[in-house]
Design a protein around this motif. Structure first.
Motif, PDB file in Angstrom:
ATOM      1  N   UNK A   1      38.646  36.778  40.598  1.00 63.08           N
ATOM      2  CA  UNK A   1      37.359  37.046  40.141  1.00 63.08           C
ATOM      3  C   UNK A   1      36.749  35.377  39.165  1.00 63.08           C
ATOM      4  N   UNK A   2      36.068  35.425  39.770  1.00 63.27           N
ATOM      5  CA  UNK A   2      35.569  34.079  38.368  1.00 63.27           C
ATOM      6  C   UNK A   2      35.947  34.468  37.195  1.00 63.27           C
ATOM      7  N   UNK A   3      35.829  35.389  36.027  1.00 64.02           N
ATOM      8  CA  UNK A   3      35.677  35.649  34.960  1.00 64.02           C
ATOM      9  C   UNK A   3      37.709  35.675  34.902  1.00 64.02           C
ATOM     10  N   UNK A   4      38.481  35.675  35.842  1.00 62.47           N
ATOM     11  CA  UNK A   4      39.829  35.320  35.325  1.00 62.47           C
ATOM     12  C   UNK A   4      39.876  34.217  36.145  1.00 62.47           C
ATOM     13  N   UNK A   5      39.453  33.365  36.980  1.00 64.92           N
ATOM     14  CA  UNK A   5      40.033  32.365  37.207  1.00 64.92           C
ATOM     15  C   UNK A   5      39.759  30.931  35.871  1.00 64.92           C
ATOM     16  N   UNK A   6      38.108  30.763  35.269  1.00 61.24           N
ATOM     17  CA  UNK A   6      37.933  30.554  34.573  1.00 61.24           C
ATOM     18  C   UNK A   6      39.062  30.502  33.444  1.00 61.24           C
ATOM     19  N   UNK A   7      39.994  31.742  33.054  1.00 56.93           N
ATOM     20  CA  UNK A   7      41.031  31.651  32.320  1.00 56.93           C
ATOM     21  C   UNK A   7      42.171  30.025  32.931  1.00 56.93           C
ATOM     22  N   UNK A   8      42.025  30.122  34.221  1.00 56.45           N
ATOM     23  CA  UNK A   8      43.979  30.382  34.454  1.00 56.45           C
ATOM     24  C   UNK A   8      44.143  28.854  35.461  1.00 56.45           C
ATOM     25  N   UNK A   9      42.888  28.530  36.089  1.00 53.16           N
ATOM     26  CA  UNK A   9      42.582  27.671  37.198  1.00 53.16           C
ATOM     27  C   UNK A   9      43.345  26.426  36.504  1.00 53.16           C
ATOM     28  N   UNK A  10      43.366  26.110  35.713  1.00 50.92           N
ATOM     29  CA  UNK A  10      44.464  24.826  35.051  1.00 50.92           C
ATOM     30  C   UNK A  10      45.263  25.195  34.964  1.00 50.92           C
ATOM     31  N   UNK A  11      46.556  25.880  34.910  1.00 52.36           N
ATOM     32  CA  UNK A  11      47.719  25.643  35.731  1.00 52.36           C
ATOM     33  C   UNK A  11      48.133  24.991  36.644  1.00 52.36           C
ATOM     34  N   UNK A  12      49.403  24.426  36.229  1.00 49.49           N
ATOM     35  CA  UNK A  12      49.851  23.311  37.175  1.00 49.49           C
ATOM     36  C   UNK A  12      50.730  23.775  38.970  1.00 49.49           C
ATOM     37  N   UNK A  13      51.046  25.091  38.363  1.00 53.66           N
ATOM     38  CA  UNK A  13      51.425  26.057  39.755  1.00 53.66           C
ATOM     39  C   UNK A  13      50.582  27.184  39.864  1.00 53.66           C
ATOM     40  N   UNK A  14      50.169  27.634  40.516  1.00 61.26           N
ATOM     41  CA  UNK A  14      49.299  29.137  40.981  1.00 61.26           C
ATOM     42  C   UNK A  14      50.416  29.890  42.213  1.00 61.26           C
ATOM     43  N   UNK A  15      50.451  31.510  41.702  1.00 65.35           N
ATOM     44  CA  UNK A  15      51.464  31.884  43.003  1.00 65.35           C
ATOM     45  C   UNK A  15      50.912  32.924  42.931  1.00 65.35           C
ATOM     46  N   UNK A  16      50.614  33.809  43.733  1.00 64.63           N
ATOM     47  CA  UNK A  16      49.024  35.309  43.852  1.00 64.63           C
ATOM     48  C   UNK A  16      50.472  36.123  44.855  1.00 64.63           C
ATOM     49  N   UNK A  17      50.163  36.863  44.056  1.00 64.76           N
ATOM     50  CA  UNK A  17      50.796  38.163  45.048  1.00 64.76           C
ATOM     51  C   UNK A  17      49.480  39.126  45.320  1.00 64.76           C
ATOM     52  N   UNK A  18      48.988  39.828  46.415  1.00 58.97           N
ATOM     53  CA  UNK A  18      47.826  40.652  46.559  1.00 58.97           C
ATOM     54  C   UNK A  18      48.076  41.316  47.872  1.00 58.97           C
ATOM     55  N   UNK A  19      47.895  42.151  47.929  1.00 58.58           N
ATOM     56  CA  UNK A  19      48.099  43.206  49.555  1.00 58.58           C
ATOM     57  C   UNK A  19      46.882  42.606  50.198  1.00 58.58           C
ATOM     58  N   UNK A  20      45.763  42.499  49.540  1.00 56.26           N
ATOM     59  CA  UNK A  20      44.711  41.368  50.378  1.00 56.26           C
ATOM     60  C   UNK A  20      44.393  40.103  50.718  1.00 56.26           C
TER      61      UNK A  20
END
Length: 360
Positions: free
Chosen positions: A302-321
């Motif tokens: 969600x946007x609340x979390x995204x604004x805190x971490x989308x500046x990372x060089x590499x993002x790996x996401x794990x989700x069932x959805x």
């Protein structure tokens, strides 16, 4: 052959005559006992872009006591992009207090009239920015995530989260100057210093009688943060979210982080549930981070979390959805149960690191 319709001529926007004398982009450089907060250098990097867009100078403001390294801080500011630095040094400015710092900065603004003034959204910066904006009677946009220039109007377009972080809004201060904004640490990228750069130091006299200041500094006690998480400056972060279901499963985040030498992060629901402490919360109401690697396990994005971490060089996401919002901006995605994927990753990294150690 049909004639192409002509595009309407762009209407020229007349600048408000009240603002013709307001020029240059300023960054208030935050220091404590001679140590500069890194957000100041991040803001100079962003300020350089804004100043270039406006065709003006980038200036730093250094406020400190007479025994501190004011001139060397100015020299560092030149390395990070400043063209000029205003230096105010006085006994009453030795330690931060709202009253003398507000007077020092507002007097400087009224004298030299900057177009834009930026501060870090730190404890000190937030306190000072609000007081200065109120005293000057101008607008202040807090906790910005993006800053751009409208070249037609010279307005600063400041973007920040709103409605509890569910939306992003862009705000302009059209009728007042200077335009003020605060930015949280690690939101903007740290610029590469250029040690060949120099600039002009303008020493500005400041005088305020100590007995006229309400607050007094009795003792300086440094903040001991050795045992606290330092997410904003971590190179690797493994974060867990509500998708892990319970606190027992959250231990998989700790296991992987230990193997990788990473910090542990968490989403707001995890902190609210008591699975992790507040210092580990990443997002709008937590920490802003820019690691080299960010692993998000069971976090929807969600946007609340995204604004805190989308500046990372590499993002790996794990989700069932497979339709989780985090997959829209993650660099790599794993559709699966984090409680199964995290232990598998932990074992794989253990084996890889053990093999690397053997081969030297």
């Amino acid at each position: 052959m049909s004639e192409q319709p002509k595009k309407p001529a762009k209407k020229k926007v007349e600048l408000d005559p009240r603002f013709v004398d307001y020029r240059h982009v300023w960054v208030c450089i935050e220091s404590e006992r001679g140590e500069v907060h890194p957000v100041s250098w991040e803001l100079l990097g962003e300020g350089r872009k804004l100043a270039n867009a406006l065709g003006v100078a980038l200036c730093g403001v250094v406020i400190c006591g007479p025994g501190e390294r004011g001139k060397s801080i100015c020299a560092e500011a030149f390395h990070f992009g400043a063209d000029k630095c205003y230096l105010l040094q006085d006994e009453v400015l030795q330690d931060y207090r709202n009253e003398p710092y507000t007077k020092a900065l507002t007097d400087l603004v009224n004298t030299y009239q900057p177009e834009i003034l930026m501060l870090g959204a730190t404890t000190l910066g937030r306190d000072l920015a609000g007081s200065v904006a109120t005293t000057l009677g101008t607008g202040l946009v807090a906790d910005c995530t993006e800053l751009l220039i409208d070249t037609d109007t010279r307005n600063l377009a400041s973007t920040r989260p709103t409605f509890g972080g569910s939306l992003l809004c862009t705000i302009m201060t059209q009728r007042h100057r200077p335009q003020m904004a605060t930015v949280r640490p690690r939101v903007m990228a740290m610029p590469e210093p250029d040690v060949s750069r120099g600039g002009e130091i303008v020493e500005v006299p400041f005088s305020m009688i100590e007995t006229s200041i309400i607050t007094k500094v009795l003792e300086f006690i440094p903040d001991d943060t050795r045992d606290k998480p330092n997410l904003p400056f971590a190179d690797i972060i493994v974060s867990g979210g509500r998708g892990l279901k319970n606190q027992e499963n959250f231990r998989h985040v700790w296991d992987l982080a230990k193997v990788l030498g990473a910090e542990v992060g968490a989403s707001r629901p995890v902190v609210q549930a008591g699975w992790a402490e507040l210092d580990r919360q990443v997002g709008q109401s937590g920490k802003t981070v820019r690691p080299k690697l960010y692993i998000a396990a069971g976090i929807s994005g969600a946007i609340q979390h995204r604004v805190g971490m989308d500046g990372a060089d590499l993002i790996i996401a794990i989700n069932t959805d497979p339709n989780a919002p985090i997959f829209d901006f993650a660099h790599y995605g794993i559709v699966g149960n984090a409680t199964a994927v995290l232990p598998a990753l932990t074992e794989a990294f253990k084996a890889h690191l053990a093999q690397a150690k053997k081969t030297g």
